[in-house]
Design an enzyme around this catalytic site. Structure first.
Site, mmCIF file in Angstrom:
data_model
loop_
_atom_site.group_PDB
_atom_site.id
_atom_site.type_symbol
_atom_site.label_atom_id
_atom_site.label_comp_id
_atom_site.label_asym_id
_atom_site.label_seq_id
_atom_site.Cartn_x
_atom_site.Cartn_y
_atom_site.Cartn_z
ATOM 1 N N HIS A 1 -26.734 -12.116 45.343
ATOM 2 C CA HIS A 1 -26.059 -13.294 45.893
ATOM 3 C C HIS A 1 -25.288 -14.003 44.780
ATOM 4 C CE1 HIS A 1 -28.651 -13.903 49.739
ATOM 5 N NE2 HIS A 1 -28.588 -12.608 49.403
ATOM 6 N N GLU B 1 -24.918 -17.084 44.057
ATOM 7 C CA GLU B 1 -25.658 -18.151 43.383
ATOM 8 C C GLU B 1 -26.577 -17.599 42.297
ATOM 9 O OE1 GLU B 1 -25.623 -19.441 47.848
ATOM 10 O OE2 GLU B 1 -25.541 -17.572 46.700
ATOM 11 N N CYS C 1 -29.055 -19.875 50.944
ATOM 12 C CA CYS C 1 -30.217 -19.418 51.717
ATOM 13 C C CYS C 1 -31.480 -19.884 50.998
ATOM 14 C CB CYS C 1 -30.193 -17.890 51.847
ATOM 15 S SG CYS C 1 -30.470 -17.018 50.285
ATOM 16 N N CYS D 1 -31.805 -18.493 47.395
ATOM 17 C CA CYS D 1 -30.883 -19.105 46.438
ATOM 18 C C CYS D 1 -31.234 -20.565 46.168
ATOM 19 C CB CYS D 1 -29.448 -18.951 46.926
ATOM 20 S SG CYS D 1 -28.901 -17.229 46.898
#
Length: 153
Positions: free
Chosen positions: A46, A48, A76, A79
């Site tokens: 991801h 992040e 999410c 993250c």
């Protein structure tokens, strides 16, 4: 947010979910990232998480106090947990994720109230961010529909 959006466009070019993130400290960008989950076959890909890793390397510490993240999609739970544990001060996000957003989409992880750090958050609703994601997923559904139709012939 414009810089995070540019990162999201990089993800789009390699057929990743178009999410981009940047981390800022003292008014300067110290990390940039975009989703690489499919590219690296890694659930941790991801934007992040990649940005947090880069910022930690640049600063020589996992503690990112004094830093802010700009990300094109609401984080999410994975993250947001990483943001909490890395001590990021604030996260700005460009679009709500109603299915897995952990701030005000699906739920608010920080409502648990048991964490030793609180990440401030602010929705900077950017039509470009949500439009990019909607178009990406629409095109994916269209392609899937075409493939199913071809298999049925």
């Amino acid at each position: 947010m414009n810089e995070a959006y540019k990162e999201a466009l990089k993800a789009l070019k390699i057929d990743e979910v178009p999410v981009g993130a940047i981390i800022v400290k003292d008014g300067k960008i110290i990390a940039r990232a975009y989703n690489k989950k499919e590219m690296n076959n890694n659930a941790l890909g991801h934007a992040e998480l990649i940005a947090i890793n880069k910022a930690s390397k640049k600063l020589g510490t996992w503690r990112l106090n004094g830093c802010e993240m700009y990300v094109t999609l609401e984080p999410c739970s994975m993250c947001l947990s990483a943001l909490i544990h890395s001590r990021i001060d604030k996260v700005y996000y460009g679009a709500i994720d109603p299915k897995s957003g952990a701030i005000n989409g699906a739920f608010n992880l920080q409502d648990v109230g048991k964490f030793n750090h609180f990440v401030e958050s602010e929705l900077l609703e950017k039509k470009e961010c949500s439009s990019l994601l909607k178009e990406y997923f629409r095109s994916k559904r269209e392609l899937k529909k075409i493939i199913v139709e071809m298999k049925e012939k």
